[in-house]
Design a protein around this motif. Structure first.
Motif, PDB file in Angstrom:
ATOM      1  N   ILE A 266       0.910  -1.084   0.004  1.00 17.77           N
ATOM      2  CA  ILE A 266       0.013  -0.131   0.031  1.00 17.77           C
ATOM      3  C   ILE A 266       0.924   1.251  -0.129  1.00 17.77           C
ATOM      4  O   ILE A 266       1.905   1.172   0.946  1.00 17.77           O
ATOM      5  N   GLN A 267       0.404   2.332  -0.713  1.00 15.03           N
ATOM      6  CA  GLN A 267       1.278   3.546  -0.982  1.00 15.03           C
ATOM      7  C   GLN A 267       0.454   4.526  -0.709  1.00 15.03           C
ATOM      8  O   GLN A 267      -0.560   4.557   0.114  1.00 15.03           O
ATOM      9  N   THR A 268       0.934   5.600  -1.215  1.00 11.79           N
ATOM     10  CA  THR A 268       0.201   7.038  -0.563  1.00 11.79           C
ATOM     11  C   THR A 268      -0.221   7.942  -1.769  1.00 11.79           C
ATOM     12  O   THR A 268       0.135   7.720  -2.746  1.00 11.79           O
ATOM     13  N   GLY A 269      -1.034   8.866  -1.395  1.00  8.45           N
ATOM     14  CA  GLY A 269      -1.589   9.721  -2.648  1.00  8.45           C
ATOM     15  C   GLY A 269      -3.328   9.918  -2.661  1.00  8.45           C
ATOM     16  O   GLY A 269      -3.727   9.192  -1.763  1.00  8.45           O
ATOM     17  N   THR A 270      -3.675  10.589  -3.343  1.00 11.28           N
ATOM     18  CA  THR A 270      -4.994  10.747  -3.260  1.00 11.28           C
ATOM     19  C   THR A 270      -5.609   9.851  -4.086  1.00 11.28           C
ATOM     20  O   THR A 270      -7.082   9.636  -3.897  1.00 11.28           O
ATOM     21  N   ASN A 271      -5.132   8.929  -4.514  1.00 10.61           N
ATOM     22  CA  ASN A 271      -5.818   7.717  -5.349  1.00 10.61           C
ATOM     23  C   ASN A 271      -5.877   6.431  -4.312  1.00 10.61           C
ATOM     24  O   ASN A 271      -6.473   5.650  -4.422  1.00 10.61           O
ATOM     25  N   TRP A 272      -5.292   6.792  -3.079  1.00  9.96           N
ATOM     26  CA  TRP A 272      -5.464   5.648  -2.024  1.00  9.96           C
ATOM     27  C   TRP A 272      -6.480   6.086  -0.896  1.00  9.96           C
ATOM     28  O   TRP A 272      -6.126   7.035  -0.182  1.00  9.96           O
ATOM     29  N   ILE A 273      -7.645   5.404  -1.073  1.00  9.72           N
ATOM     30  CA  ILE A 273      -8.826   5.777  -0.085  1.00  9.72           C
ATOM     31  C   ILE A 273      -8.827   4.990   0.759  1.00  9.72           C
ATOM     32  O   ILE A 273      -8.986   3.598   0.678  1.00  9.72           O
TER      33      ILE A 273
END
Length: 285
Positions: A266-273
């Motif tokens: 699992i990574q980060t950013g606005t596509n990770w909800i």
């Protein structure tokens, strides 16, 4: 008395880039106190640079000067700016979104565009690829040492013009809260979300309760499980998952003595909800 000068970049320390910035700062004033926030920002990752600033800046004394250089647009027409935060610190940086979290969560009370005809390392005018050394370190050192005041950084610009990266706000929808995975607790692999503790506890959840956590990458669910809402890592066994409140008073997800990010890719950013709700009784009783 000199103010502290704190550097952040994506340069790493494998070559001489950071040392060159130190050298420029000390050439302005040998008595400066210089510190590192981090030089391990992933290359070109403006979002993480922004997050590390909000994680750190407000805990330093007023008039501390931060120089943040994550600058994939170096040599373009992006602005170079200095800002004063609502808590009294200064930040010298490219205006490329690096100030997103400071602007939204702390506040900016004044912004100036760096006047490069004055605040540029002498005899560096032919170089357009190392503004971290030639403009930001030089300007930051001059400000921290008192050679210039903040008004001498350059002309004022409207605060509303400071560039912000896209942000998805955390929200509550009936029995759940949802937000984004903003950043990792890098060394330990915990997921730091943008869900405020106050929003979460408005669901009526207390320490020790079981919660259901769902994580999606865009619309594809990559993780769903039940875990404890814990006060600290000591509340669960080694290897168990937990939800806790991090040092920014937001929710985080972790494995006790393990890396949640690495375990589940699992990574980060606005596509990770990420969404969290109190676990249904049928699941755990």
């Amino acid at each position: 008395m000199k103010n502290a000068l704190v550097f952040q970049s994506d340069f790493g320390i494998a070559d001489g880039a950071v040392s060159a910035m130190y050298g420029v700062a000390y050439s302005v004033d040998r008595s400066l106190q210089i510190f590192n926030l981090t030089h391990e920002i992933p290359q070109y990752n403006i979002w993480e640079a922004s997050y590390r600033l909000i994680q750190t800046t407000v805990y330093w004394p007023k008039e501390t000067v931060f120089v943040s250089v994550v600058d994939p647009g170096v040599g373009t027409n992006r602005k170079s700016v200095g800002v004063k935060t609502a808590t009294g610190q200064y930040i010298i940086t490219p205006d490329n979104g690096t100030l997103t979290h400071i602007k939204r969560m702390c506040g900016i009370v004044e912004a100036r565009e760096i006047d490069e005809t004055i605040n540029r390392l002498p005899n560096s005018g032919a170089s357009y690829t190392f503004h971290g050394r030639d403009i930001y370190a030089y300007t930051g050192a001059r400000l921290a040492s008192g050679v210039i005041g903040f008004e001498e950084v350059g002309p004022k610009i409207p605060i509303e013009e400071i560039i912000e990266l896209p942000v998805i706000e955390a929200k509550k929808d009936k029995d759940l809260v949802a937000g984004t995975i903003d950043v990792l607790d890098v060394r330990f692999g915990s997921l730091w979300t943008n869900i405020p503790r106050k929003l979460f506890i408005s669901l009526g959840i207390s320490y020790g309760d079981k919660v259901e956590v769902s994580i999606k990458n865009n619309k594809r669910e990559v993780y769903r499980n039940i875990m404890v809402y814990a006060k600290s890592f000591a509340d669960v066994h080694v290897g168990e998952t937990l939800v806790y409140v991090n040092s920014l008073d937001n929710l985080a997800v972790a494995i006790n003595q393990g890396s949640f990010s690495r375990a589940y890719n699992i990574q980060t950013g606005t596509n990770w909800i990420i969404s969290i709700r109190k676990a249904p009784r049928l699941v755990y009783e």
